[in-house]
Design an enzyme around this catalytic site. Structure first.
Site, PDB file in Angstrom:
ATOM      1  N   GLN A   5      63.855  45.100  10.677  1.00 39.05           N
ATOM      2  CA  GLN A   5      63.270  45.080  12.012  1.00 39.05           C
ATOM      3  C   GLN A   5      64.360  44.928  13.064  1.00 39.05           C
ATOM      4  OE1 GLN A   5      60.040  42.128  10.216  1.00 39.05           O
ATOM      5  NE2 GLN A   5      59.700  42.361  12.399  1.00 39.05           N
TER       6      GLN A   5
ATOM      7  N   PHE B 143      56.483  42.617   8.817  1.00 39.76           N
ATOM      8  CA  PHE B 143      55.664  41.428   9.057  1.00 39.76           C
ATOM      9  C   PHE B 143      56.483  40.195   9.400  1.00 39.76           C
ATOM     10  CE2 PHE B 143      53.217  44.169   6.085  1.00 39.76           C
ATOM     11  CZ  PHE B 143      52.224  44.543   6.974  1.00 39.76           C
TER      12      PHE B 143
ATOM     13  N   GLU C  12      62.998  40.499  10.003  1.00 40.64           N
ATOM     14  CA  GLU C  12      63.564  40.254  11.326  1.00 40.64           C
ATOM     15  C   GLU C  12      64.983  39.711  11.186  1.00 40.64           C
ATOM     16  OE1 GLU C  12      61.059  38.169  14.124  1.00 40.64           O
ATOM     17  OE2 GLU C  12      62.744  37.684  15.420  1.00 40.64           O
TER      18      GLU C  12
ATOM     19  N   ARG D 299      57.318  28.213  19.318  1.00 37.51           N
ATOM     20  CA  ARG D 299      56.062  28.955  19.479  1.00 37.51           C
ATOM     21  C   ARG D 299      54.886  28.134  18.958  1.00 37.51           C
ATOM     22  NH1 ARG D 299      54.206  34.054  21.016  1.00 37.51           N
ATOM     23  NH2 ARG D 299      56.265  34.937  21.386  1.00 37.51           N
TER      24      ARG D 299
ATOM     25  N   ARG E   5      54.333  37.338  11.101  1.00 37.67           N
ATOM     26  CA  ARG E   5      53.264  37.698  12.056  1.00 37.67           C
ATOM     27  C   ARG E   5      52.619  36.465  12.720  1.00 37.67           C
ATOM     28  NH1 ARG E   5      49.254  42.608  10.292  1.00 37.67           N
ATOM     29  NH2 ARG E   5      48.937  43.479  12.357  1.00 37.67           N
TER      30      ARG E   5
ATOM     31  N   PHE F 126      54.538  34.057  14.110  1.00 37.32           N
ATOM     32  CA  PHE F 126      55.802  33.377  14.392  1.00 37.32           C
ATOM     33  C   PHE F 126      55.587  31.926  14.836  1.00 37.32           C
ATOM     34  CE2 PHE F 126      59.935  32.927  16.673  1.00 37.32           C
ATOM     35  CZ  PHE F 126      60.781  33.517  15.760  1.00 37.32           C
TER      36      PHE F 126
ATOM     37  N   ALA G 275      57.789  39.786  17.933  1.00 38.41           N
ATOM     38  CA  ALA G 275      57.045  39.137  19.009  1.00 38.41           C
ATOM     39  C   ALA G 275      55.999  40.091  19.612  1.00 38.41           C
ATOM     40  CB  ALA G 275      57.987  38.599  20.090  1.00 38.41           C
TER      41      ALA G 275
ATOM     42  N   GLU H  56      50.582  40.920  16.624  1.00 37.07           N
ATOM     43  CA  GLU H  56      50.387  39.614  15.995  1.00 37.07           C
ATOM     44  C   GLU H  56      49.074  38.904  16.335  1.00 37.07           C
ATOM     45  OE1 GLU H  56      54.292  38.580  17.690  1.00 37.07           O
ATOM     46  OE2 GLU H  56      54.599  37.484  15.838  1.00 37.07           O
TER      47      GLU H  56
END
Ligand code: MTE
Ligand code: HPA
Ligand code: MOS
Length: 806
Positions: free
Chosen positions: A226, A257, A261, A339, A371, A373, A540, A741
């Protein structure tokens, strides 16, 4: 079949009718199929492992740690080197630059150096003639003769780490008002604990990288990632090369997913290291079990909470502590925990609140993006808390939720100080209550449960409010490069990556719309760090917000130049030039797009352009945990109804009604797919996917045989998913909203419906069913037992007749 064919699958309740923003061929708001749909279903889509192998390609495999925490006493790799087909065996000592692939802190060794910190950590890499031979040789890591360890004390769970005060990062603490005083003064109080498990990303295409050495110390790395720019960066640091010597390319992933990342890095680094050492192309493809053992997952969490509230269940003060299992290194855990803090409120106004998040350091895989996060982990405990309040007050949990919803113009500031100025929770919920017939079904359920001794039904409505933007402000930027060739065909490159979510389709729609061209005239190429530099991860949920805008910017620049020329050729003003249906018109005259482009080339007009976008308004103070981290919010709500078998703990999802806000959808077919997929994936997290480590810290659930992701048969027969008609208040691309997400939080309603059904089995109990997640049949039986043991429980024999079998 032509790529521009429009499929509108008519079925009950699949959202609004197609709505074309502009009447040209690449209409926005039309449910066009995914740009690679045919390739996906025919098996022709090229994933990293499908790239034709260059002559001399070698294959790598990883030798993994057998201990959760140990000092490496000695390594004798001769047996591995002498194994059939082996060309080289590499350890940390072979790394010329930095032995790190961590995205934020430099605490993620590529290959273990001196100590191992989790069972499954890569210790050495084998390079062999074939994939099979590399794996066979790497498996010698299991032998005591190859790597000798001195075991150290291992901490495995968040609770243990919290007790030992072991954290990968300092605790986060957000406080507003005086929650302690408010709780003390409240007419009602509730204290509780909760726990939710982690989740494996289970992308269908596992982690893989293929590295090819190029002239003059150069490296091309194909990576299923990603985040190609980050892969370029970590590979360059590892080789001690400048970034311009490394190119990373990704055409598509078979799912990410969040799991690709940051954690594609180890694979990209090992493949590149092996290619640099052997001067041959090297591919590293982890098999499913190794992928499970090596890579991090969604953070599991344990919670403690306390709340004060009034007769209607309206919260006056709340305290929560969210202890996340970070694993052995920081990875993205700081941003994940942030988050979680910023989503504890979910849809509810919390005047006086205290939120603590801990990133617990454990000797397990380093947990990472998945997904949502951290957002799901933050919001879930709030829903559980509100459910507990409703059980204590003996009122419908829906009414407790409604009593706490954010207001409009009042009660609208989040704990972190951002105003919720696009709140559509009330009208969206009203619409869903209407179509789902919630109130009538709640009454019908009560009647059913009164008659049914063994099977019990439950229902729940849960809302979602999800903040859109990277919560690290500088990441909210994107670039694109658009080429218009002399024949009028268009090539788009942007910094985002395609992982099945339909980003390239949406970006192509945006660019085609600028030029008034059918989608077939626009092609999106592989993501490539040599085309757009310094990109952010596609994460995100911001992929189309950011890259759609950047590509639109690039296309607009070219269109402005073309419009000027068209006005010169046809008369009139550049501002009046129209691009539609493959032709360009102004002043009563028109010419085909391709003809104008050719004329522009001959007139030496630049036919390509870069584009750039930086999200406005976002800022964040990481010290005080306040600011405006999100450009806007996406909303949704779902009603789920379940039936449980109180003798076995088995259950079935009977019906789901989901209503989700994707703003003005660029592509309703893709967005509905995201809502459906996100729902089922979130349901898997909360009900069937269970990660289990044994006491040595060995993950025992590392394959689909023991780790149960939802199958198509777990989709409810009645699955009504709709997009809510809405328009983003912010000027995003075509006023759309990010959709990747937020729908993952909709199946909170499944977990809460299960709790509702359990509560129905124990009439009189004034406590919420202590149901942990994942709510496996075992967890459901445990919750039933625990609830029956409570003092208020009415354990009188239920009526004998079973209406389902009568
Ligand atoms: N959908 C598919 N099919 N495959 C994926 O890997 N990843 C999700 C979501 N939807 C994913 C997906 C995650 S974690 C994110 S952040 C977004 O897609 C990323 O893409 P977007 O920003 O373009 O929506
Ligand atoms: N989501 C995904 N990745 C991120 C984020 C986020 O909010 N912040 C930093 N990296
Ligand atoms: Mo998604 S978890 O932000 O990759």
């Amino acid at each position: 079949m032509n790529r521009t064919d429009v499929f509108v699958e008519e079925r009950a309740g699949t959202g609004p009718a197609p709505r074309a923003v502009e009447t040209n061929d690449a209409a926005i708001g039309v449910p066009l199929p995914h740009e690679s749909a045919e390739l996906h279903v025919s098996g022709e889509a090229t994933y990293t492992d499908d790239i034709a192998e260059a002559h001399g390609t070698l294959h790598a495999a990883l030798g993994l740690s057998r201990h959760a925490h140990a000092r490496i006493v000695s390594m004798d790799l001769d047996a591995v080197r002498n194994a059939p087909g082996v060309i080289a065996v590499l350890t940390a000592d072979d790394i010329p630059g930095e032995n790190n692939c961590g995205p934020v802190l430099h605490d993620d060794p590529i290959l273990a150096d001196g100590i191992v910190q989790y069972l499954g950590q890569p210790v050495f890499a084998v390079i062999a003639e074939t994939h099979e031979l590399a794996r066979r040789a790497a498996a010698l890591a299991k032998s005591d003769d190859v790597v000798r360890y001195e075991p150290l004390e291992a901490i495995l769970t968040a609770a243990q780490a919290k007790a030992a005060k072991q954290f990968v990062l300092p605790p986060l603490h957000l406080r507003r008002g005086d929650p302690d005083a408010k709780i003390a003064a409240a007419p009602h109080r509730l204290q509780g604990t909760f726990e939710v498990g982690g989740q494996e990303q289970f992308y269908l295409e596992g982690q893989i990288a293929y590295a090819l050495p190029k002239e003059m110390d150069g490296m091309l790395v194909y990576s299923s990632t990603q985040h190609p720019s980050e892969m370029q960066q970590v590979v360059a640091h590892m080789l001690d090369w400048p970034a311009h010597s490394v190119v990373c390319e990704c055409r598509r992933m078979g799912g990410g997913f969040g799991g690709k990342e940051s954690q594609s890095a180890l694979f990209a680094c090992v493949a590149a290291l092996a290619a640099q050492r052997t001067k041959r192309p090297v591919k590293l493809r982890a098999d499913r079990d190794d992928d499970f053992m090596i890579t991090g997952k969604r953070h599991d969490a344990v919670y403690e909470y306390e709340a004060g509230f009034d007769e209607r269940g309206r919260l006056s003060g709340v305290h929560v502590e969210i202890a996340l299992r970070a694993g052995y290194s920081a990875d993205l855990s700081g941003a994940v925990a942030t988050r979680a803090v910023c989503h504890f409120d979910n849809a509810y106004y919390l005047a006086d609140v205290d939120i603590v998040a801990l990133c617990c350091k454990t000797n397990t895989q380093s947990n990472t993006a998945f997904r949502g996060f951290g957002g799901p982990q933050g919001a879930l405990v709030m829903e559980v808390l509100l459910d507990g309040i409703a059980r204590q007050l003996q009122i419908d949990p829906l009414d407790v939720r409604l009593a706490n919803y954010y207001g409009v113009g009042e009660r609208d500031t989040t704990p972190y100080g951002q105003r919720v100025d696009d709140n559509i929770l009330a009208p969206l919920t009203d619409a869903l209550l209407d179509t789902s017939d919630y109130r009538a079904r709640r009454a019908a359920l009560a009647a059913f449960n009164a008659r049914s001794p063994v099977l019990k039904r439950g229902i729940a409505l849960t809302p979602v409010k999800f903040g859109i933007s990277f919560n690290v402000p500088f990441l909210n930027q994107a670039g694109a490069l658009v080429h218009v060739y002399k024949d009028g065909s268009v090539l788009v490159n942007h910094g985002g990556t395609e992982m099945g979510q339909g980003l390239n389709t949406k970006v192509a729609q945006v660019v085609a719309n600028q030029f008034g061209l059918p989608l077939a005239r626009v092609r999106v190429t592989a993501t490539d760090t040599s085309k757009v530099a310094n990109t952010s991860a596609t994460a995100a949920s911001t992929g189309s917000d950011l890259n759609g805008k950047a590509a639109e910017d690039a296309a607009q620049k070219i269109r402005a130049r073309l419009a000027e020329l068209a006005a010169k050729l046809l008369g009139g003003s550049a501002a009046d030039v129209q691009f539609a249906h493959g032709s360009v018109s102004v002043n009563g005259g028109a010419m085909p797009f391709g003809q104008l482009v050719n004329a522009a080339y001959l007139a030496r007009v630049q036919l390509w352009s870069d584009g750039f976008y930086a999200t406005p308004k976002v800022h964040w103070d990481a010290q005080t945990l306040t600011g405006h981290p999100f450009y806007y919010f996406a909303y949704g709500a779902a009603v789920s109804e379940v039936v449980i078998d109180t003798l076995t703990g088995e259950w079935k999802l009977l019906r789901v009604d989901a209503l989700h806000d994707a703003g003005q959808s660029i592509n309703p077919a893709i967005d509905l797919g995201q809502v459906e997929g996100g729902f089922i994936q979130g349901m898997g997290w909360l009900t069937s996917e269970e990660l289990w480590w044994n006491r040595d810290g060995r993950l025992m659930t590392h394959a689909p045989s023991t780790y149960k992701i939802p199958a198509v048969s777990d989709t409810p027969a009645a699955f009504y998913v709709r997009l809510y008609e809405n328009s983003n208040v912010e000027p995003t691309v075509f006023r759309s909203k990010a959709v990747g997400e937020p729908p993952l939080l909709l199946p909170f309603s499944v977990l809460l419906a299960l709790r509702d059904a359990i509560a129905a089995a124990v009439p009189g109990a004034k406590a919420a069913p202590p149901l942990r997640a994942p709510a496996t049949p075992e967890a459901i039986l445990d919750a039933l037992d625990a609830l029956r043991d409570l003092p208020d429980a009415n354990t009188a024999a239920p009526p004998a007749a079973n209406p389902l079998t009568d």
